[in-house]
Design a protein around this motif. Structure first.
Motif, PDB file in Angstrom:
ATOM      1  N   THR A 160      -4.782 -11.491 -15.689  1.00 32.95           N
ATOM      2  CA  THR A 160      -4.851 -12.376 -16.844  1.00 32.95           C
ATOM      3  C   THR A 160      -4.972 -11.620 -18.170  1.00 32.95           C
ATOM      4  O   THR A 160      -4.554 -12.146 -19.212  1.00 32.95           O
ATOM      5  CB  THR A 160      -6.020 -13.374 -16.707  1.00 32.95           C
ATOM      6  OG1 THR A 160      -7.233 -12.661 -16.440  1.00 32.95           O
ATOM      7  CG2 THR A 160      -5.757 -14.360 -15.591  1.00 32.95           C
TER       8      THR A 160
ATOM      9  N   VAL B 262       3.084  -8.091 -14.386  1.00 31.29           N
ATOM     10  CA  VAL B 262       3.073  -9.041 -15.490  1.00 31.29           C
ATOM     11  C   VAL B 262       3.891  -8.547 -16.673  1.00 31.29           C
ATOM     12  O   VAL B 262       4.576  -9.324 -17.351  1.00 31.29           O
ATOM     13  CB  VAL B 262       1.615  -9.313 -15.946  1.00 31.29           C
ATOM     14  CG1 VAL B 262       1.575 -10.239 -17.145  1.00 31.29           C
ATOM     15  CG2 VAL B 262       0.800  -9.877 -14.790  1.00 31.29           C
TER      16      VAL B 262
ATOM     17  N   LEU C 151       0.469 -20.649 -21.676  1.00 30.39           N
ATOM     18  CA  LEU C 151      -0.182 -20.178 -20.451  1.00 30.39           C
ATOM     19  C   LEU C 151      -0.838 -21.365 -19.739  1.00 30.39           C
ATOM     20  O   LEU C 151      -1.304 -22.311 -20.390  1.00 30.39           O
ATOM     21  CB  LEU C 151      -1.259 -19.150 -20.774  1.00 30.39           C
ATOM     22  CG  LEU C 151      -0.826 -17.753 -21.210  1.00 30.39           C
ATOM     23  CD1 LEU C 151      -2.056 -16.909 -21.526  1.00 30.39           C
ATOM     24  CD2 LEU C 151       0.003 -17.074 -20.126  1.00 30.39           C
TER      25      LEU C 151
ATOM     26  N   MET D  13      -1.487 -11.014 -19.249  1.00 31.67           N
ATOM     27  CA  MET D  13      -0.908 -12.327 -19.539  1.00 31.67           C
ATOM     28  C   MET D  13      -1.305 -12.813 -20.928  1.00 31.67           C
ATOM     29  O   MET D  13      -0.497 -13.395 -21.657  1.00 31.67           O
ATOM     30  CB  MET D  13      -1.384 -13.358 -18.510  1.00 31.67           C
ATOM     31  CG  MET D  13      -0.750 -13.277 -17.161  1.00 31.67           C
ATOM     32  SD  MET D  13      -1.425 -14.567 -16.080  1.00 31.67           S
ATOM     33  CE  MET D  13      -0.622 -14.162 -14.540  1.00 31.67           C
ATOM     34  N   ASN D  14      -2.544 -12.562 -21.305  1.00 26.49           N
ATOM     35  CA  ASN D  14      -3.076 -13.074 -22.561  1.00 26.49           C
ATOM     36  C   ASN D  14      -2.729 -12.201 -23.763  1.00 26.49           C
ATOM     37  O   ASN D  14      -2.555 -12.721 -24.873  1.00 26.49           O
ATOM     38  CB  ASN D  14      -4.593 -13.224 -22.463  1.00 26.49           C
ATOM     39  CG  ASN D  14      -5.035 -14.505 -21.782  1.00 26.49           C
ATOM     40  OD1 ASN D  14      -5.384 -15.480 -22.431  1.00 26.49           O
ATOM     41  ND2 ASN D  14      -5.018 -14.520 -20.457  1.00 26.49           N
TER      42      ASN D  14
ATOM     43  N   LEU E 283      -5.894 -20.031 -17.092  1.00 32.08           N
ATOM     44  CA  LEU E 283      -5.655 -18.596 -17.235  1.00 32.08           C
ATOM     45  C   LEU E 283      -5.707 -18.141 -18.684  1.00 32.08           C
ATOM     46  O   LEU E 283      -5.574 -16.946 -18.964  1.00 32.08           O
ATOM     47  CB  LEU E 283      -4.292 -18.231 -16.637  1.00 32.08           C
ATOM     48  CG  LEU E 283      -4.081 -18.583 -15.160  1.00 32.08           C
ATOM     49  CD1 LEU E 283      -2.694 -18.151 -14.714  1.00 32.08           C
ATOM     50  CD2 LEU E 283      -5.150 -17.946 -14.280  1.00 32.08           C
ATOM     51  N   ASP E 284      -5.892 -19.078 -19.596  1.00 29.14           N
ATOM     52  CA  ASP E 284      -5.939 -18.803 -21.028  1.00 29.14           C
ATOM     53  C   ASP E 284      -7.397 -18.618 -21.441  1.00 29.14           C
ATOM     54  O   ASP E 284      -8.213 -19.531 -21.295  1.00 29.14           O
ATOM     55  CB  ASP E 284      -5.318 -19.981 -21.775  1.00 29.14           C
ATOM     56  CG  ASP E 284      -5.139 -19.746 -23.270  1.00 29.14           C
ATOM     57  OD1 ASP E 284      -6.005 -19.081 -23.879  1.00 29.14           O
ATOM     58  OD2 ASP E 284      -4.161 -20.261 -23.832  1.00 29.14           O
TER      59      ASP E 284
ATOM     60  N   LEU F   4      -8.806 -10.922 -10.698  1.00 27.25           N
ATOM     61  CA  LEU F   4      -8.069 -11.918 -11.468  1.00 27.25           C
ATOM     62  C   LEU F   4      -7.817 -11.422 -12.893  1.00 27.25           C
ATOM     63  O   LEU F   4      -6.719 -11.593 -13.436  1.00 27.25           O
ATOM     64  CB  LEU F   4      -8.822 -13.242 -11.495  1.00 27.25           C
ATOM     65  CG  LEU F   4      -8.142 -14.370 -12.278  1.00 27.25           C
ATOM     66  CD1 LEU F   4      -6.769 -14.684 -11.696  1.00 27.25           C
ATOM     67  CD2 LEU F   4      -9.008 -15.633 -12.280  1.00 27.25           C
ATOM     68  N   LEU F   5      -8.805 -10.778 -13.493  1.00 30.51           N
ATOM     69  CA  LEU F   5      -8.635 -10.306 -14.862  1.00 30.51           C
ATOM     70  C   LEU F   5      -7.610  -9.192 -14.976  1.00 30.51           C
ATOM     71  O   LEU F   5      -6.990  -9.016 -16.031  1.00 30.51           O
ATOM     72  CB  LEU F   5      -9.984  -9.874 -15.435  1.00 30.51           C
ATOM     73  CG  LEU F   5     -10.761 -11.091 -15.937  1.00 30.51           C
ATOM     74  CD1 LEU F   5     -12.101 -11.188 -15.248  1.00 30.51           C
ATOM     75  CD2 LEU F   5     -10.943 -11.050 -17.430  1.00 30.51           C
TER      76      LEU F   5
END
Length: 365
Positions: free
Chosen positions: A83, A115, A223, A86-87, A227-228, A79-80
């Motif tokens: 993310t 992403v 976001l 994304m972050n 997920l933030d 998942l990371l």
């Protein structure tokens, strides 16, 4: 508990015997509540104290300042991989840089591409993922969103020295899933460190993320909350129902590291002796065994090797099991054999494996 004591699996790995015993009892009834840990509320004062101690233990072991937030996430490294870009990319001047040094870093690199635009600053595929670069010599753009690498490749048995990263121009982010808390390192060299638990920290289900607070300022608004990373920092890892059981066991493991082992310097000495013993045994077998990693980059956590014949590899797995040694199957992507020497694997267990290797070699090679 015999098979747990001789579990060389790449993950989930063995638990320390004292932690396993406490966990067994806690499943029936926690000593301080009388309730099973499996039924404890994530909103209880008891669980808040577990979160606080787990964080305190990690801070103590790493010598982390208040400049860093610690949060316990779900979804594992997989998942990371999504993310993190994304972050941290939307407000950056340039694309993130990735080191692709093995199976898991290749996964991270591929996921990031879904992403954002990202650059591969080094790729070890051409060598068959047998070597690693010197991070200090990589041509990393100072304006890059971050430089991402995997500190220990569990599949190929490759490991960077986390104390030898130099001063990277861009924020440094490391997936340390399989060597986190196995030795001391310069935590202040990193902007983010993350590690899922099922190697050195406990059972699957929780991922530790250590994030420099200033990096959180780069996260864009909009976001999805879960997920933030700011959501989980703000809510002290209790935004949604967290994996209470996994975090409880992680807390016990970090307590064991602090008070039973005596910290990361002591853990490092034990891990060095374990890997030294196993590599010496394999090297002494000469051409009968091939170790995947080039000697300079051999991992202390994962030893990937083969007898060069699938039938012999399978025969050794069977012979080892007769000695209550389990978990030696190599990863499906490379085959062969793999012995994982995570923190809870004892020196006695490694000695048993070495004896089994020598006995097998005498009989079969």
């Amino acid at each position: 508990m015999k098979f747990n004591a001789l579990n060389f699996s790449g993950g989930p790995g063995a638990l320390p015997e004292t932690v396993l015993a406490q966990t067994r009892d806690a499943i029936v009834a926690l000593p301080d509540t009388g309730m099973s840990v499996l039924g404890m509320s994530h909103r209880s004062e008891w669980f808040r104290s577990v979160l606080e101690e787990a964080e305190m233990n990690i801070r103590h072991l790493l010598g982390l300042s208040s400049d860093y937030a610690i949060t316990f996430l779900q979804g594992g490294s997989s998942l990371l991989f999504a993310t993190i870009p994304m972050n941290f990319t939307a407000r950056a001047a340039a694309a993130p840089e990735y080191v692709t040094s093995g199976y898991w870093s290749a996964k991270a690199t591929a996921e990031a591409a879904k992403v954002t635009k990202r650059n591969i600053v080094w790729d070890g595929k051409i060598t068959g993922y047998r070597q690693l670069p010197d991070l200090r010599t990589l041509d990393v753009a100072p304006s890059a969103a971050y430089l991402h690498y995997v500190s220990n490749e569990t599949v190929e048995g490759l490991q960077f020295d986390p104390c030898d990263v130099g001063d990277i121009a861009a924020p440094l982010i490391a997936d340390m899933s399989s060597d986190f808390l196995s030795k001391p390192f310069r935590s202040d060299a990193y902007s983010m460190i993350y590690a899922h638990a099922q190697k050195n920290l406990g059972p699957a289900g929780v991922t530790v993320a250590v994030i420099r607070r200033s990096l959180l300022d780069r996260i864009p608004d909009g976001l999805p909350a879960i997920l933030d990373f700011r959501t989980h920092v703000l809510h002290s890892s209790n935004y949604n129902t967290p994996p209470v059981f996994a975090i409880y066991v992680l807390m016990l493991v970090t307590r064991w590291l602090r008070f039973d082992i005596g910290g990361l310097h002591a853990m490092q000495r034990i891990n060095e002796e374990k890997s030294k013993r196993l590599y010496a045994t394999l090297d002494a077998l000469g051409d009968a065994v091939t170790i995947h990693a080039d000697p300079r980059w051999r991992s202390q956590m994962n030893v990937s090797f083969t007898f060069g014949d699938k039938r012999l590899d399978q025969a050794f797995i069977a012979a080892a099991r007769d000695h209550s040694i389990v978990g030696l199957e190599g990863h499906r992507s490379v085959g062969g054999l793999r012995a994982s020497l995570y923190n809870a694997v004892t020196e006695e267990a490694v000695e048993s494996l070495c004896l089994a290797l020598n006995e097998f070699a005498v009989q079969h090679v």
